[in-house]
Design a protein around this motif. Structure first.
Motif, mmCIF file in Angstrom:
data_model
loop_
_atom_site.group_PDB
_atom_site.id
_atom_site.type_symbol
_atom_site.label_atom_id
_atom_site.label_comp_id
_atom_site.label_asym_id
_atom_site.label_seq_id
_atom_site.Cartn_x
_atom_site.Cartn_y
_atom_site.Cartn_z
ATOM 1 N N GLY A 10 0.834 -1.114 0.014
ATOM 2 C CA GLY A 10 -0.104 0.072 0.031
ATOM 3 C C GLY A 10 0.853 1.145 -0.030
ATOM 4 N N MET A 14 -0.326 6.542 4.340
ATOM 5 C CA MET A 14 0.284 5.422 5.167
ATOM 6 C C MET A 14 1.267 4.685 5.003
ATOM 7 S SD MET A 14 -2.127 5.838 7.710
ATOM 8 C CE MET A 14 -4.059 6.373 7.757
ATOM 9 N N ASP A 35 2.441 -1.660 -4.609
ATOM 10 C CA ASP A 35 0.961 -0.969 -4.817
ATOM 11 C C ASP A 35 0.213 -1.463 -6.222
ATOM 12 O OD1 ASP A 35 -0.606 1.596 -3.302
ATOM 13 O OD2 ASP A 35 -1.553 0.575 -5.140
ATOM 14 N N ARG A 36 -0.807 -1.997 -6.032
ATOM 15 C CA ARG A 36 -1.448 -2.393 -7.156
ATOM 16 C C ARG A 36 -1.573 -1.141 -8.172
ATOM 17 N NH1 ARG A 36 -6.777 -3.005 -4.077
ATOM 18 N NH2 ARG A 36 -6.089 -5.379 -3.670
ATOM 19 N N PHE A 37 -1.587 -0.019 -7.729
ATOM 20 C CA PHE A 37 -1.747 1.209 -8.811
ATOM 21 C C PHE A 37 -0.390 1.405 -9.222
ATOM 22 C CE2 PHE A 37 -5.610 2.351 -6.091
ATOM 23 C CZ PHE A 37 -6.507 2.133 -7.153
ATOM 24 N N ASN A 44 -7.193 6.160 -2.061
ATOM 25 C CA ASN A 44 -8.081 7.172 -1.393
ATOM 26 C C ASN A 44 -7.452 8.415 -1.075
ATOM 27 O OD1 ASN A 44 -10.706 6.149 -1.522
ATOM 28 N ND2 ASN A 44 -9.813 4.536 -0.346
ATOM 29 N N THR A 45 -6.022 8.274 -0.819
ATOM 30 C CA THR A 45 -5.091 9.587 -0.555
ATOM 31 C C THR A 45 -5.348 10.557 -1.559
ATOM 32 O OG1 THR A 45 -3.757 8.210 0.669
ATOM 33 C CG2 THR A 45 -2.934 10.481 -0.007
ATOM 34 N N SER A 48 -8.816 12.530 -1.760
ATOM 35 C CA SER A 48 -9.289 13.045 -0.624
ATOM 36 C C SER A 48 -9.384 14.516 -0.637
ATOM 37 C CB SER A 48 -8.412 12.635 0.574
ATOM 38 O OG SER A 48 -7.755 13.841 1.060
ATOM 39 N N ASN A 49 -9.850 14.942 0.489
ATOM 40 C CA ASN A 49 -10.087 16.668 0.371
ATOM 41 C C ASN A 49 -8.617 17.270 0.832
ATOM 42 O OD1 ASN A 49 -11.455 19.016 0.223
ATOM 43 N ND2 ASN A 49 -12.896 18.590 2.036
ATOM 44 N N MET A 51 -7.626 17.993 3.896
ATOM 45 C CA MET A 51 -7.735 19.081 4.937
ATOM 46 C C MET A 51 -6.838 18.491 5.989
ATOM 47 S SD MET A 51 -9.247 21.427 3.338
ATOM 48 C CE MET A 51 -9.412 22.495 4.960
ATOM 49 N N ALA A 187 -0.862 -7.597 -4.115
ATOM 50 C CA ALA A 187 -0.510 -8.583 -2.975
ATOM 51 C C ALA A 187 -1.626 -9.471 -3.240
ATOM 52 C CB ALA A 187 -0.368 -7.842 -1.720
ATOM 53 N N ASP A 386 -8.340 5.238 9.699
ATOM 54 C CA ASP A 386 -8.200 6.590 9.830
ATOM 55 C C ASP A 386 -9.486 7.249 9.864
ATOM 56 O OD1 ASP A 386 -9.007 6.924 6.697
ATOM 57 O OD2 ASP A 386 -7.562 5.569 6.694
ATOM 58 N N GLY A 388 -11.462 8.639 8.041
ATOM 59 C CA GLY A 388 -11.548 9.985 7.289
ATOM 60 C C GLY A 388 -10.484 11.127 7.473
ATOM 61 N N GLY A 390 -6.879 10.402 7.708
ATOM 62 C CA GLY A 390 -5.497 9.682 7.873
ATOM 63 C C GLY A 390 -4.420 10.740 7.215
ATOM 64 N N ILE A 391 -4.676 11.601 6.290
ATOM 65 C CA ILE A 391 -3.509 12.397 5.906
ATOM 66 C C ILE A 391 -2.964 13.284 6.729
ATOM 67 C CG2 ILE A 391 -3.117 14.291 4.331
ATOM 68 C CD1 ILE A 391 -5.169 12.755 2.346
ATOM 69 N N MET A 392 -3.916 13.767 7.540
ATOM 70 C CA MET A 392 -3.547 14.829 8.676
ATOM 71 C C MET A 392 -2.792 14.005 9.919
ATOM 72 S SD MET A 392 -7.242 15.887 10.045
ATOM 73 C CE MET A 392 -8.269 16.022 8.857
HETATM 74 C C1 FAD Z 1 -13.611 12.248 -0.193
HETATM 75 C C2 FAD Z 1 -12.738 12.149 0.772
HETATM 76 C C3 FAD Z 1 -12.234 13.139 1.644
HETATM 77 C C4 FAD Z 1 -11.283 12.989 2.368
HETATM 78 N N1 FAD Z 1 -10.930 13.983 3.330
HETATM 79 C C5 FAD Z 1 -10.045 13.915 4.017
HETATM 80 C C6 FAD Z 1 -9.394 15.242 4.674
HETATM 81 O O1 FAD Z 1 -9.685 16.378 4.371
HETATM 82 N N2 FAD Z 1 -8.148 14.878 5.403
HETATM 83 C C7 FAD Z 1 -7.751 13.646 5.866
HETATM 84 O O2 FAD Z 1 -6.742 13.711 6.496
HETATM 85 N N3 FAD Z 1 -8.254 12.650 5.096
HETATM 86 C C8 FAD Z 1 -9.389 12.689 4.348
HETATM 87 N N4 FAD Z 1 -9.770 11.638 3.823
HETATM 88 C C9 FAD Z 1 -9.146 10.358 4.145
HETATM 89 C C10 FAD Z 1 -7.805 10.106 3.718
HETATM 90 O O3 FAD Z 1 -8.107 9.974 2.176
HETATM 91 C C11 FAD Z 1 -7.550 8.566 4.091
HETATM 92 O O4 FAD Z 1 -7.364 8.764 5.591
HETATM 93 C C12 FAD Z 1 -6.019 8.402 3.596
HETATM 94 O O5 FAD Z 1 -5.969 8.388 2.208
HETATM 95 C C13 FAD Z 1 -5.709 6.805 4.047
HETATM 96 O O6 FAD Z 1 -4.583 6.360 3.467
HETATM 97 P P1 FAD Z 1 -4.235 5.014 3.188
HETATM 98 O O7 FAD Z 1 -2.793 5.173 2.824
HETATM 99 O O8 FAD Z 1 -4.521 4.303 4.341
HETATM 100 O O9 FAD Z 1 -5.035 4.505 1.902
HETATM 101 P P2 FAD Z 1 -5.109 4.659 0.550
HETATM 102 O O10 FAD Z 1 -4.642 6.038 0.153
HETATM 103 O O11 FAD Z 1 -6.305 4.056 -0.038
HETATM 104 O O12 FAD Z 1 -3.860 3.769 0.141
HETATM 105 C C14 FAD Z 1 -4.134 2.256 0.318
HETATM 106 C C15 FAD Z 1 -3.271 1.565 -0.751
HETATM 107 O O13 FAD Z 1 -3.277 0.413 -0.714
HETATM 108 C C16 FAD Z 1 -3.102 -0.299 -2.087
HETATM 109 N N5 FAD Z 1 -3.522 -1.768 -1.706
HETATM 110 C C17 FAD Z 1 -4.542 -2.156 -0.875
HETATM 111 N N6 FAD Z 1 -4.708 -3.190 -1.125
HETATM 112 C C18 FAD Z 1 -3.526 -3.720 -1.740
HETATM 113 C C19 FAD Z 1 -2.964 -4.979 -2.310
HETATM 114 N N7 FAD Z 1 -3.631 -6.169 -2.099
HETATM 115 N N8 FAD Z 1 -1.999 -5.077 -3.184
HETATM 116 C C20 FAD Z 1 -1.276 -4.109 -3.489
HETATM 117 N N9 FAD Z 1 -1.871 -2.815 -3.027
HETATM 118 C C21 FAD Z 1 -2.844 -2.784 -2.300
HETATM 119 C C22 FAD Z 1 -4.258 0.541 -2.806
HETATM 120 O O14 FAD Z 1 -4.058 0.446 -4.428
HETATM 121 C C23 FAD Z 1 -3.862 1.974 -2.238
HETATM 122 O O15 FAD Z 1 -3.071 2.544 -3.189
HETATM 123 C C24 FAD Z 1 -10.711 11.612 2.657
HETATM 124 C C25 FAD Z 1 -11.089 10.527 1.991
HETATM 125 C C26 FAD Z 1 -11.955 10.751 1.114
HETATM 126 C C27 FAD Z 1 -12.443 9.697 0.426
#
Ligand code: FAD
Length: 438
Positions: A10, A14, A35-37, A44-45, A48-49, A51, A187, A386, A388, A390-392
């Motif tokens: 991922g 995070m 990462d699969r992307f 979702n990162t 996201s907004n 903020m 994965a 997180d 909603g 997680g970035i912060m």
């Molecule tokens: C509309 C919206 C608004 C938001 N606004 C805010 C905000 O204002 N402030 C804030 O702090 N947060 C906000 N968030 C939340 C924030 O986006 C998340 O908290 C944060 O992006 C989580 O990060 P992450 O790394 O856990 O997840 P992700 O960014 O989703 O990353 C997970 C990664 O894991 C990869 N992955 C998963 N499973 C596998 C696998 N089996 N094999 C390979 N790759 C895999 C995925 O491809 C992905 O790239 C918002 C979210 C949304 C949807």
């Protein structure tokens, strides 16, 4: 690819923050981030907004976000890394009831040194002359049960940043320190094996100690990857790898939507965007309305507002989300019939504001207490939940992952803040439920 000391699955905020801190503190370890992307931050990162705020009801969320914000400020202001960060502030507009209910939270924040200001109704009206604070006998407001605005709470240390720039910084530094990345790589499953392999068919048996031996991948790098430690930072997809291995992923996803409207076609909106006296940038802060968590922020470089809504009830939880986020599309009708009526009741300039762009992603909730987690199960470390925001908290969580890896009792967060590594685990979890979720 072969054998690594640490495999991180991922590359959202995070995963990249974990990769950065793990490599920085364990430079001799061979670490790969997959990462699969096709690039970091495409889950979702990137949707996201982005903020950030240090204003939470939970003291743990305050610490995790405050330290992360300090690190981001350090990057941009001192190291001159452009994160697109703007400290515009957060402004909660509140009903009388909400003001009373928030009293204890506000006091708690003040006690913990979080800067927070109460703004009286008259001052809000002066600063934002276009705002409707009192509905008097409005039939529309009565129908939608919209409360009058009786005051506000302002967090000046809060703001917005560019999530792509942020993840690129971490990923780039990770590579520069000698880390490896593998994109377009999925994965498929965790490989569970015996701690001491005896070479007998059917291992591991219950009488054997077991461990995660690595992961099976597919895609650009399709092979069996073995490693001493596996870090899962899979966000909303956390259950996918964990549940087949019999481990509770503790996340449930929900769709979240964002709508952008242009302020350039309306003098009133343009003026609102450039509302003075809240921050040195001369911009409106992020504004949260007293109904249904409808909120909007200025995106000054585009001349746009981004608008969203809390959207809790009647929006289903998704336990095992599809890989393709395009399947969770934003709904124009939702903006027009649910969000805009609230928004334009308080700020009538939005009445004819049409959607210019819209998109959606997934919040990954830790439904237990709305706080993130980092927990370790043998040689597997899981970060997520997180809810909603997680970035912060991304930088603090990356540091806690590193402390968990090194079996440190305390993580060292940015600004010399010591934080118990097990506090946001599950074995000895020691947090209060977060009440200020938007
Ligand atoms: C509309 C919206 C608004 C938001 N606004 C805010 C905000 O204002 N402030 C804030 O702090 N947060 C906000 N968030 C939340 C924030 O986006 C998340 O908290 C944060 O992006 C989580 O990060 P992450 O790394 O856990 O997840 P992700 O960014 O989703 O990353 C997970 C990664 O894991 C990869 N992955 C998963 N499973 C596998 C696998 N089996 N094999 C390979 N790759 C895999 C995925 O491809 C992905 O790239 C918002 C979210 C949304 C949807």
């Amino acid at each position: 690819m072969g054998r690594y000391d640490i495999v991180i699955v991922g590359a959202g905020i995070m995963g990249v923050a974990s990769a950065f801190h793990l490599k920085r503190n364990n430079p001799e370890k061979r670490i790969v981030l997959i990462d699969r992307f096709g690039a970091p931050g495409q889950g979702n990162t990137g949707r996201s907004n982005a903020m950030f705020r240090n204003t939470f009801s939970s003291a743990d969320n305050q610490v995790l976000s405050n330290s992360t914000i300090d690190f981001y400020l350090h990057l941009q202001d001192e190291l001159k890394v452009d994160l697109g960060l703007q400290q515009i502030g957060y402004l909660w507009l509140m009903s009388g009831e909400q003001l009373s209910a928030s009293e204890a939270f506000v006091k708690g924040m003040e006690r913990n040194g979080i800067e927070i200001r109460k703004l009286p109704k008259e001052e809000l009206k002066r600063r934002m002359p276009g705002m409707v604070a009192d509905f008097d006998s409005s039939e529309e407001a009565r129908l939608m049960t919209l409360p009058n605005i009786e005051g506000g709470v302002f967090g000046p240390k809060c703001g917005r940043l560019d999530p792509d720039k942020l993840v690129r910084y971490y990923a780039h530094e990770f590579l520069r320190m000698g880390g490896s990345v593998a994109f377009n790589t999925n994965a498929e499953r965790l490989l569970v094996g015996p701690s001491n392999r005896l070479g007998i068919d059917g291992e591991p048996f219950v009488w054997q100690d077991s461990r995660i031996e690595g992961i099976q991948t597919s895609g650009d790098f399709s092979e069996t990857l073995t490693s001493e430690t596996v870090v899962l930072a899979c966000g909303a997809w956390g259950n996918e790898l964990l549940e087949p291995a019999g481990i509770d992923g503790h996340v449930s996803a929900k769709k979240r939507q964002l709508f952008s409207v242009s302020a350039r076609r309306s003098r009133g909106l343009e003026e609102l965007l450039h509302t003075k006296n809240f921050n040195p940038l001369g911009l409106l802060p992020m504004v949260i309305l007293p109904k249904s968590g409808v909120h909007f922020k200025p995106v000054s470089e585009e001349g746009d507002f981004w608008i969203a809504c809390e959207d809790e009830a009647n929006r289903p939880f998704i336990h095992l989300p599809d890989h393709d986020l395009a399947l969770y599309a934003a709904e124009q009708e939702y903006y027009e019939r649910s969000v805009n009526p609230i928004l334009s009741a308080y700020f009538p300039e939005f009445r004819n504001a049409k959607v210019k762009a819209m998109w959606a992603g997934l919040y990954s909730y830790n439904t237990l207490d709305n706080l993130p987690f980092v927990f370790k199960q043998k040689n597997l470390i899981i970060v997520g939940g997180d809810s909603g925001s997680g970035i912060m908290k991304g930088d603090s969580l990356g540091r806690i992952v590193d402390a968990a890896y090194r079996d440190e009792e305390e993580a060292s967060l940015y600004g010399d803040v010591r934080y118990g590594t097990s506090k946001i685990g599950f074995g000895r979890r020691d947090v209060e439920r977060e009440e200020w979720v938007i």
